[in-house]
Scaffold this active site. Structure first.
Site, PDB file in Angstrom:
ATOM      1  N   LYS A 144     -62.311  37.398  39.405  1.00 12.45           N
ATOM      2  CA  LYS A 144     -63.236  37.088  38.313  1.00 12.45           C
ATOM      3  C   LYS A 144     -64.596  37.786  38.458  1.00 12.45           C
ATOM      4  CE  LYS A 144     -60.709  32.862  37.298  1.00 12.45           C
ATOM      5  NZ  LYS A 144     -59.910  33.011  36.108  1.00 12.45           N
TER       6      LYS A 144
ATOM      7  N   ASP B 224     -59.629  29.578  48.201  1.00 12.41           N
ATOM      8  CA  ASP B 224     -59.458  30.315  46.949  1.00 12.41           C
ATOM      9  C   ASP B 224     -60.770  30.192  46.179  1.00 12.41           C
ATOM     10  OD1 ASP B 224     -59.005  31.104  44.352  1.00 12.41           O
ATOM     11  OD2 ASP B 224     -57.027  30.170  44.199  1.00 12.41           O
TER      12      ASP B 224
ATOM     13  N   TYR C 130     -54.652  25.481  41.452  1.00 14.44           N
ATOM     14  CA  TYR C 130     -53.900  26.605  40.883  1.00 14.44           C
ATOM     15  C   TYR C 130     -54.388  27.873  41.571  1.00 14.44           C
ATOM     16  CZ  TYR C 130     -52.434  30.010  37.288  1.00 14.44           C
ATOM     17  OH  TYR C 130     -51.887  31.071  36.619  1.00 14.44           O
TER      18      TYR C 130
HETATM   19  N1  HOZ Z   1     -57.451  30.528  36.287  1.00  8.87           N
HETATM   20  C1  HOZ Z   1     -57.731  30.700  34.906  1.00  8.87           C
HETATM   21  C2  HOZ Z   1     -57.559  29.439  34.147  1.00  8.87           C
HETATM   22  N2  HOZ Z   1     -57.645  28.313  34.918  1.00  8.87           N
HETATM   23  C3  HOZ Z   1     -56.939  31.806  34.391  1.00  8.87           C
HETATM   24  C4  HOZ Z   1     -56.835  31.902  32.942  1.00  8.87           C
HETATM   25  C5  HOZ Z   1     -55.452  32.269  32.575  1.00  8.87           C
HETATM   26  O1  HOZ Z   1     -54.521  31.794  33.244  1.00  8.87           O
HETATM   27  O2  HOZ Z   1     -55.350  32.981  31.615  1.00  8.87           O
END
Ligand code: HOZ
Length: 429
Positions: free
Chosen positions: A267, A239, A144
């Protein structure tokens, strides 16, 4: 445990905000029930509006490696806020941040600040395409990279939890140039490059995946990936939004010894404020506007408050590297969970790299999206709620990684193991 105030706050929020939340991953869609609403947090603990206290293993989905409300981060934000919160003009803090990132992440020679991980991956993709003059991109199923249109294909995180393989609103044309391959599958990767390598602009991946649960890369897979991208002139984008500054001071790339062309960060780099960054080789970064033709911009990019929180966090990680300690306590937790699950004959896999980990309810192994999806998500939901009732807040989906902070010490891990012993016994009986 009473959660009546959270329940009514959620009912109200649902009338005002789609689904009651500002990001789907926090809606508890993967575990059922309703989310808790947070009042405040400190160190390893979250406190909800009903007055319940939880050990937090989400850490805002990664940023809070120093624990919540770390005094140095709080002071940095306070001291900066009184001087004004945004100017739309450059500050020296932006160069200080860039210097820090460049000094810590081995492959980054130049860096541009943005406002989120999504912006970072989106901008890195555009730059890779602009640099190579090619259109095709490769991503891996279950990885993702934020909600970038062209990457929202077989994406992990909430897209898996909610069973949405893609999203309405993403035009076919946007994903027409996206090839989706299987993570850790060297043969498929080779085959794809041999067939169309001269058309591939870039490969983007999470070097250690956190968004289908935690999945480490096979060493050979990364090596082959680097060889093929070099051989065919494609840009390799790591990433590291989750792994950057977490798996080592230089991220997963330093830990695993892989040198990308571009890196997306988020982050931790913002210390809990909304920040992203992308950087890499000078030769490529120089193509970004205004030094080059590839457009990318942002009113709040390099915002002083975000820079202050990020700089304070990175300085702390650089000056007092916590990685050995993080490893030691994470290992203690992993060993303890494994022993408990084994003694109860619960089929399970614990995947862990440093302070990121996932307890999968499957006999495993879990090496890619398909094997992750074999997990018993009903068991996971029961486990999640049994842990909540004992004061431990795990990621609210089987397909997310847990994050430890430097405040998750021996006592916190032992508290968590005691909770897990009871919780696993309860759900397996
Ligand atoms: N990448 C984070 C969760 N896998 C982001 C959290 C979100 O999407 O709020």
């Amino acid at each position: 445990m009473q959660r009546t105030k959270s329940k009514s706050a959620f009912e109200k929020a649902k009338t005002l905000v789609p689904g009651g939340v500002n990001s789907p991953a926090r809606a508890f869609g993967g575990v059922g029930g309703t989310p808790i609403f947070i009042d405040h947090a400190s160190g390893p603990h979250l406190f909800d509006i009903d007055g319940n206290k939880y050990v937090d293993f989400i850490g805002s989905w990664g940023p809070m490696i120093l624990g919540h409300a770390h005094p140095k981060v709080v002071h940095a934000i306070q001291n900066t806020a009184v001087k004004g919160s945004s100017f739309g003009a450059p500050t020296e803090m932006e160069s200080q941040m860039a210097e820090l990132i460049i000094s810590m992440v081995p492959s980054i020679e130049m860096v541009r600040m943005v406002n989120s991980g999504t912006e970072a991956t989106m901008s890195a993709l555009r730059l890779a395409r602009g640099f190579t003059g090619r259109d095709l991109i490769i991503k891996f199923a279950g990885c993702y990279h934020g909600h970038v249109d062209s990457l929202l294909v077989q994406a992990g995180s909430a897209a898996t939890t909610l069973g949405v393989p893609s999203s309405p609103g993403v035009p076919k044309g946007c994903t027409a140039d996206t090839l989706v391959l299987r993570y850790n599958d060297i043969e498929e990767l080779k085959h794809t490059f041999l067939k169309m390598g001269d058309k591939i602009a870039c490969v983007i991946l999470e070097p250690v995946v956190g968004n289908m649960g935690l999945i480490p890369p096979a060493a050979e897979f990364l090596k082959e990936l680097r060889n093929l991208t070099r051989q065919f002139g494609a840009v390799l984008i790591l990433d590291e939004v989750m792994t950057g500054f977490r798996l080592s001071a230089g991220g997963a790339q330093q830990l695993l010894g892989i040198e990308p062309d571009l890196t997306a960060l988020g982050k931790i780099v913002g210390g809990g404020l909304p920040v992203g960054a992308y950087g890499g080789k000078k030769e490529i970064m120089a193509k970004v506007m205004p030094s080059g033709p590839v457009y990318q911009a942002g009113t709040l990019s390099g915002n002083p408050l975000a820079m202050a929180a990020g700089i304070a966090t990175l300085l702390e990680l650089k000056q007092n590297p916590p990685y050995e300690k993080l490893e030691k306590y994470a290992q203690r937790l992993e060993d303890g969970l494994h022993k408990i699950a084994q003694s109860l004959n619960i089929p399970h896999v614990i995947n862990r790299v440093g302070s990121m980990w996932t307890f999968f309810f499957t006999a495993g192994p879990v090496t890619d999206y398909d094997t992750a999806k074999k997990s018993d998500t009903k068991m996971f939901s029961k486990f999640f709620w049994a842990m909540m009732d004992r004061g431990v807040y795990l990621p609210c989906s089987q397909f997310e990684a847990a994050f430890n902070s430097i405040t998750h010490d021996e006592a916190i891990m032992d508290f968590t193991l005691n909770a897990a012993r009871e919780a696993l016994a309860e759900i397996s009986s």
